[in-house]
Every structure is written in C-alpha cells, then in structure tokens.
Design a protein around this motif. Structure first.
Motif, PDB file in Angstrom:
ATOM      1  N   MET A  42    -113.389 -84.041 -79.296  1.00  0.00           N
ATOM      2  CA  MET A  42    -112.720 -85.189 -79.893  1.00  0.00           C
ATOM      3  C   MET A  42    -113.535 -86.467 -79.765  1.00  0.00           C
ATOM      4  N   SER A  43    -114.225 -86.668 -78.652  1.00  0.00           N
ATOM      5  CA  SER A  43    -115.041 -87.876 -78.519  1.00  0.00           C
ATOM      6  C   SER A  43    -116.111 -87.917 -79.602  1.00  0.00           C
ATOM      7  N   GLU A  44    -116.734 -86.772 -79.883  1.00  0.00           N
ATOM      8  CA  GLU A  44    -117.765 -86.698 -80.922  1.00  0.00           C
ATOM      9  C   GLU A  44    -117.162 -86.922 -82.307  1.00  0.00           C
ATOM     10  N   ILE A  45    -115.967 -86.359 -82.534  1.00  0.00           N
ATOM     11  CA  ILE A  45    -115.313 -86.484 -83.843  1.00  0.00           C
ATOM     12  C   ILE A  45    -114.950 -87.942 -84.109  1.00  0.00           C
ATOM     13  N   LEU A  46    -114.440 -88.642 -83.095  1.00  0.00           N
ATOM     14  CA  LEU A  46    -114.084 -90.051 -83.269  1.00  0.00           C
ATOM     15  C   LEU A  46    -115.325 -90.901 -83.531  1.00  0.00           C
ATOM     16  N   GLU A  47    -116.401 -90.588 -82.837  1.00  0.00           N
ATOM     17  CA  GLU A  47    -117.652 -91.342 -83.038  1.00  0.00           C
ATOM     18  C   GLU A  47    -118.223 -91.088 -84.429  1.00  0.00           C
ATOM     19  N   GLU A  48    -118.156 -89.843 -84.876  1.00  0.00           N
ATOM     20  CA  GLU A  48    -118.633 -89.526 -86.230  1.00  0.00           C
ATOM     21  C   GLU A  48    -117.806 -90.245 -87.286  1.00  0.00           C
ATOM     22  N   GLY A  49    -116.521 -90.468 -86.991  1.00  0.00           N
ATOM     23  CA  GLY A  49    -115.650 -91.178 -87.929  1.00  0.00           C
ATOM     24  C   GLY A  49    -115.699 -92.685 -87.777  1.00  0.00           C
ATOM     25  N   ASN A  50    -116.617 -93.178 -86.935  1.00  0.00           N
ATOM     26  CA  ASN A  50    -116.777 -94.626 -86.705  1.00  0.00           C
ATOM     27  C   ASN A  50    -115.465 -95.290 -86.307  1.00  0.00           C
ATOM     28  N   LEU A  51    -114.731 -94.619 -85.440  1.00  0.00           N
ATOM     29  CA  LEU A  51    -113.450 -95.159 -84.999  1.00  0.00           C
ATOM     30  C   LEU A  51    -113.612 -95.773 -83.619  1.00  0.00           C
ATOM     31  N   ASP A  52    -113.155 -96.996 -83.463  1.00  0.00           N
ATOM     32  CA  ASP A  52    -113.291 -97.703 -82.194  1.00  0.00           C
ATOM     33  C   ASP A  52    -112.246 -97.217 -81.188  1.00  0.00           C
ATOM     34  N   TYR A  53    -112.701 -96.902 -79.993  1.00  0.00           N
ATOM     35  CA  TYR A  53    -111.760 -96.525 -78.942  1.00  0.00           C
ATOM     36  C   TYR A  53    -112.295 -97.018 -77.604  1.00  0.00           C
ATOM     37  N   TYR A  54    -111.385 -97.104 -76.636  1.00  0.00           N
ATOM     38  CA  TYR A  54    -111.725 -97.581 -75.301  1.00  0.00           C
ATOM     39  C   TYR A  54    -111.330 -96.531 -74.271  1.00  0.00           C
ATOM     40  N   GLU A  55    -112.142 -96.392 -73.232  1.00  0.00           N
ATOM     41  CA  GLU A  55    -111.777 -95.541 -72.113  1.00  0.00           C
ATOM     42  C   GLU A  55    -111.140 -96.404 -71.036  1.00  0.00           C
ATOM     43  N   GLY A  56    -109.996 -95.966 -70.560  1.00  0.00           N
ATOM     44  CA  GLY A  56    -109.242 -96.754 -69.599  1.00  0.00           C
ATOM     45  C   GLY A  56    -108.187 -97.598 -70.290  1.00  0.00           C
ATOM     46  N   TYR A  57    -107.198 -98.039 -69.523  1.00  0.00           N
ATOM     47  CA  TYR A  57    -106.068 -98.798 -70.080  1.00  0.00           C
ATOM     48  C   TYR A  57    -106.109-100.233 -69.586  1.00  0.00           C
ATOM     49  N   ASP A  58    -105.859-101.155 -70.498  1.00  0.00           N
ATOM     50  CA  ASP A  58    -105.973-102.574 -70.157  1.00  0.00           C
ATOM     51  C   ASP A  58    -104.940-103.360 -70.964  1.00  0.00           C
ATOM     52  N   ASN A  87     -97.821 -87.920 -76.433  1.00  0.00           N
ATOM     53  CA  ASN A  87     -96.820 -87.329 -75.545  1.00  0.00           C
ATOM     54  C   ASN A  87     -97.363 -87.026 -74.152  1.00  0.00           C
ATOM     55  N   ALA A  88     -98.655 -87.257 -73.929  1.00  0.00           N
ATOM     56  CA  ALA A  88     -99.204 -87.122 -72.576  1.00  0.00           C
ATOM     57  C   ALA A  88     -99.097 -88.434 -71.801  1.00  0.00           C
ATOM     58  N   ILE A  89     -98.645 -89.494 -72.475  1.00  0.00           N
ATOM     59  CA  ILE A  89     -98.529 -90.820 -71.856  1.00  0.00           C
ATOM     60  C   ILE A  89     -97.127 -90.981 -71.268  1.00  0.00           C
ATOM     61  N   SER A  90     -97.038 -91.536 -70.068  1.00  0.00           N
ATOM     62  CA  SER A  90     -95.733 -91.656 -69.416  1.00  0.00           C
ATOM     63  C   SER A  90     -95.530 -93.066 -68.851  1.00  0.00           C
ATOM     64  N   ARG A  91     -94.313 -93.296 -68.351  1.00  0.00           N
ATOM     65  CA  ARG A  91     -94.031 -94.551 -67.670  1.00  0.00           C
ATOM     66  C   ARG A  91     -94.998 -94.732 -66.508  1.00  0.00           C
ATOM     67  N   GLY A  92     -95.375 -95.970 -66.274  1.00  0.00           N
ATOM     68  CA  GLY A  92     -96.371 -96.282 -65.255  1.00  0.00           C
ATOM     69  C   GLY A  92     -97.728 -96.574 -65.855  1.00  0.00           C
ATOM     70  N   ASN A  93     -97.955 -96.091 -67.073  1.00  0.00           N
ATOM     71  CA  ASN A  93     -99.191 -96.438 -67.769  1.00  0.00           C
ATOM     72  C   ASN A  93     -99.181 -97.950 -68.018  1.00  0.00           C
ATOM     73  N   PRO A  94    -100.230 -98.672 -67.643  1.00  0.00           N
ATOM     74  CA  PRO A  94    -100.199-100.140 -67.739  1.00  0.00           C
ATOM     75  C   PRO A  94     -99.990-100.661 -69.158  1.00  0.00           C
ATOM     76  N   GLU A  95    -100.508 -99.960 -70.161  1.00  0.00           N
ATOM     77  CA  GLU A  95    -100.303-100.420 -71.537  1.00  0.00           C
ATOM     78  C   GLU A  95     -98.870-100.160 -71.991  1.00  0.00           C
ATOM     79  N   VAL A  96     -98.275 -99.045 -71.543  1.00  0.00           N
ATOM     80  CA  VAL A  96     -96.864 -98.782 -71.846  1.00  0.00           C
ATOM     81  C   VAL A  96     -95.987 -99.858 -71.220  1.00  0.00           C
ATOM     82  N   GLU A  97     -96.239-100.191 -69.965  1.00  0.00           N
ATOM     83  CA  GLU A  97     -95.419-101.195 -69.284  1.00  0.00           C
ATOM     84  C   GLU A  97     -95.515-102.549 -69.982  1.00  0.00           C
ATOM     85  N   TRP A  98     -96.705-102.871 -70.467  1.00  0.00           N
ATOM     86  CA  TRP A  98     -96.855-104.135 -71.219  1.00  0.00           C
ATOM     87  C   TRP A  98     -96.057-104.090 -72.520  1.00  0.00           C
ATOM     88  N   LEU A  99     -96.113-102.951 -73.219  1.00  0.00           N
ATOM     89  CA  LEU A  99     -95.375-102.810 -74.480  1.00  0.00           C
ATOM     90  C   LEU A  99     -93.870-102.938 -74.266  1.00  0.00           C
TER      91      LEU A  99
END
Length: 482
Positions: free
Chosen positions: A45-61, A77-89
């Motif tokens: 998936m990392s290679e596929i996203l890069e080939e598609g010129n899609l911007d992504y970040y590693e880590g949550y901020d 669906n792998a994201i749960s409560r406690g994730n810092p970006e979820v809590e901000w949302l």
C-alpha cells in the motif's frame, strides 16, 4: 453524473489499510483533494499510494489535522478511541466524520448496481476475478477491492458501466458504527465463498456471524440474486429465503454450477465448469488450489447473472485463462530449481490448511517451511489454538513469528506459541517460535543454507496479513545477492 458532491478535501484516518488506501486513490481520481495518515505504512500500500502521488503522513498529529482543516474525515475501522486525531475530531465537531462503508454507500453506490463479494476467505481474489471478467467482456465495470489485483489497473476504479464490484465483510464499519460493513453496500447480487468463525474480538460464535450474514441476505432485492458455495453447511443453514433466487456453486451434484475434472501442477490448474448439466467452459490458468477454482466459479456465475440471467452459458469465460492473481495471495517472490519463496495473506487456520495441502500436492520432494506471523485480532488469540496445530501439520517445518501486540491480550487469552510448537513436534513438524522476527530470519537463512549444502529442495511460504517486520524483502534481497 453519479457523484453529486462538490470537490472537497477528504482526510483518510488509517490510510495504510488496503481498503482505505484504495478508496483514497479512487476519490482522488474523481477530483477530490485527498490526504491521509496512519501509524506506519508498508508495501504494497505504501508503494501504491506513492505511485498515485497521494500525500500521506506517518504518525498522528491533531495540530496537523487542524491546519489541514478537511471538509470530511473518513475513519478506518482499525482506528479507535484514544487516537489523538480522533479525540481532536470529537472535540471539534465542525468537521464531518464517517466510516468508509458509509462514504461508499452515500456517494458511490447509490447510482450503481453493486455485486457484493463476501465470505470468510477468498473475497479479494473472487472480487478481482469478477471485475476482470466484466472488464475483459467490455462491460466497463467499477470496482472496489481490498487488495492489489495484478490483472487490473488498481484496487479501485470507476468505469462507465452500471455494475460495481465491491468486496465486503462482516467486520464492523468503525468504532462509532458497529454494523457489518457489507450492510451499507446496497447489494443487487451477493456472492458468499464460505462461512467460518472469525473476528472473535466482535463475534461470540459462528451463530453470531451467521446472524450478520442473514441480515445481509434480507436486503437483497426481489430482482437480485444470491450466489453461494453450495458445499458449505454454514451457508446452507441460512437458506430459508423466498424473496430472491439462490444459485449454488461447488463440486457436489446438487449445485447449479459444478467444478469438474480439477487438476493442478507447478504451472497452475485446469477444470471444467458445468452449468445445470451443460459444459460452460474449461479454465486453464496459473492459479493453484481447488479453493481458487471455486473463487473463479462464483465470480463467473455472478458476472453472467449481472449481464443476462437467462443465458448464463453465453457469457464468455476465456479471459479467465489470463488472470494473474492478486499481490500477496500465493505470490511467488523468488524461484530457482532448488528454492521457492511465496507470500500469502492467509491468517485463518482453514485457509492456511487449504494452501499447504495444495502446495504439498504440487511441490513433491520439497521441504515445506511455513513462516507465520500471528497478527490479526483472532490469530493472536487462543481461539484457534488447536486448529492451527491441525493446519500446520501439512508443513515440514513451522517458524512462528512474534505475536503481534501481545500486550493487548491477557496471557491466558493469547495464542500459546510454545504449546503450539510442542504439539506440532509430536506430529513430526520441526516447529519453533520466536519473540523477534529478525531472529527468525537469521535461523531461516541458516536452514536454507543447510538444505542447499545437502542438495535438499526447499519451499518457504510466509503467512502474514502485515509486514512480518520487513523480513520478506530482506530475505529475497539476500537470496538474489547470493
């Protein structure tokens, strides 16, 4: 125009998953500004996203997310409560948040004719075969597949035809939406490969899973179709259905579409498809295993029903011979006359058993070395403690990798790797467990060197639905260097 929303900035939280990544690329192709984040990303998936010129970040901020200020956030669906970006949302509710299945349902599937491919195993391969068949028959389908098909231009695509092939499963949609994903998908045709206990983190038992599938069946319209593995008793138990036509596929005499004269070797397999007593066609392709023949049969019948249910055998099957499979599904990474290295996504004991049995039949005279990373919520639990012992007895050796995120399970609830290895040793399988995947790689290379010096042929198959600590590309690189 089927998509009636303005161009927006969409943020995919958990973009490294195959479904999330493919969805992000699909919405980017539709003209949206797409960004994403994940804890860590790895191939493919990392290679596929890069080939598609899609911007992504590693880590949550959260501060980065606030600065991006997207119009819409899709939460994997792998994201749960406690994730810092979820809590901000949840604190800043001016930004709309939804699950991926809801996004697809509301903005893509409303004006299409969805064929939902589901079941415990083989969904990605079956959906890929189906989309490929429709494409090769010039029907211009759309598709959304949780993997990377080798014979299609990506895992997600919007075509001009009305048919939309979508891989769906019974797992929940998001931490805030506990409905099974496939309930969102507005099915016209539902195809079910098999039905077994899985996802023990959210389902109590097979009855609980059957209940979710029965809910899916109830939303098939009266002019729709249900295509099932007719040899599977867990599916047949749910067939008190009067509102749509049901078609059965398998090897048994009672099936509408039968797989007959199956043969396989190192180069692939061949089999006949017989529809209600009439030979529909003969398939000769590069995929092994009776399970893949069944995937092909279910896909072929679903394709034919979507085009013309009254003339099924007029649908052309010849394209099946050219289907190349899906990355990470029995994908051959390295081969010489004495050594074969394969990667497979399987992590359920019955899927592993089917694959090892097939390999045992094909690669006579090879020492079969299985390397398994217990990674999924179910695989790292003790639910399949005994079943894994049965599955891996078809290998000559088992190298059991580090139990992924073991700290999230109580000791008594975890897969007991030492007990599993001890049980296998009593059956003659040379089994070892490792607390470090790097150490597994060192021991594997030493074993292969030993086999080579003794002129013994080896086949290594890695079973993982993750990265296995990155040891696969390192092994292949080392072998190529030799």
């Amino acid at each position: 125009m089927f998509l009636k929303i303005v161009i927006v900035r969409i943020y995919f939280l958990g973009i490294g998953g195959t479904a999330m990544g493919n969805a992000a690329l699909m919405f980017k192709s539709l003209g949206h500004t797409v960004i994403g984040s994940d804890e860590s990303l790895y191939p493919p998936m990392s290679e596929i996203l890069e080939e598609g010129n899609l911007d992504y970040y590693e880590g949550y901020d959260p501060q980065r997310l606030a600065k991006i200020a997207p119009d819409l956030v899709i939460v994997g669906n792998a994201i749960s409560r406690g994730n810092p970006e979820v809590e901000w949302l949840l604190t800043n509710q001016s930004i709309t948040m939804m699950s991926l299945p809801q996004l697809l349902s509301e903005f893509i599937l409303k004006e299409r004719t969805p064929i939902v491919i589901t079941g415990t195993h083989g969904k990605t391969t079956t959906a890929s075969i189906l989309a490929y068949l429709l494409k090769e028959n010039d029907l211009s389908p759309s598709w959304f597949i949780g993997g990377s098909p080798k014979s299609l231009p990506g895992g997600a695509f919007i075509g001009d035809g009305s048919t939309f092939v979508i891989e769906g499963d019974e797992y929940d949609s998001a931490f805030f939406d506990k409905r099974s994903k496939f309930i969102h998908y507005r099915p016209s045709i539902v195809a079910v490969n098999n039905l077994e206990m899985d996802h023990a983190d959210i389902f109590r038992d097979i009855t609980d899973i059957q209940r979710s599938f029965s809910h899916l069946f109830k939303i098939i319209p009266s002019n729709g179709y249900l295509v099932i593995n007719g040899d599977d008793p867990n599916i047949n138990a749910l067939l008190d259905i009067s509102w749509c036509q049901v078609f059965k596929v398998g090897i048994g005499e009672a099936n509408d579409l039968r797989i007959h004269s199956f043969k396989e070797d190192e180069n692939g397999a061949s089999f006949n498809l017989i529809y209600r007593g009439t030979l529909w066609g003969t398939v000769s392709w590069g995929l092994n295993g009776l399970y893949n023949a069944r995937n092909a049969a279910i896909a072929a019948l679903s394709a034919a029903l979507s085009e013309d249910p009254e003339h099924v055998i007029d649908f052309k099957l010849k394209a099946l011979d050219g289907f190349k499979g899906v990355k990470r599904r029995q994908e051959q990474l390295y081969k010489t006359k004495d050594l074969v290295v394969i990667e497979d996504f399987a992590h359920h004991p019955s899927a592993i058993e089917h694959i090892l049995r097939s390999i045992r039949t094909i690669y006579k005279g090879y020492e079969i070395i299985a390397c398994f990373e217990p990674r999924s919520n179910t695989a790292r639990s003790n639910l399949f403690q005994k079943s894994f012992a049965e599955s891996f007895k078809y290998a000559d050796a088992l190298m059991l990798g580090r139990l992924h995120r073991a700290n999230l399970l109580a000791v008594e609830a975890r897969l007991n790797c030492e007990v599993l290895c001890t049980e296998l040793l009593t059956t003659g399988v040379k089994a070892r467990s490792f607390i470090c995947n790097d150490q597994l790689l060192i021991e594997l290379e030493a074993l292969l060197d030993q086999n080579f010096s003794q002129r013994k042929k080896s086949l290594v198959i890695f079973f993982t639905n993750g990265s296995f600590g990155g040891i696969l590309p390192r092994l292949v690189s080392a072998l190529e260097g030799k």
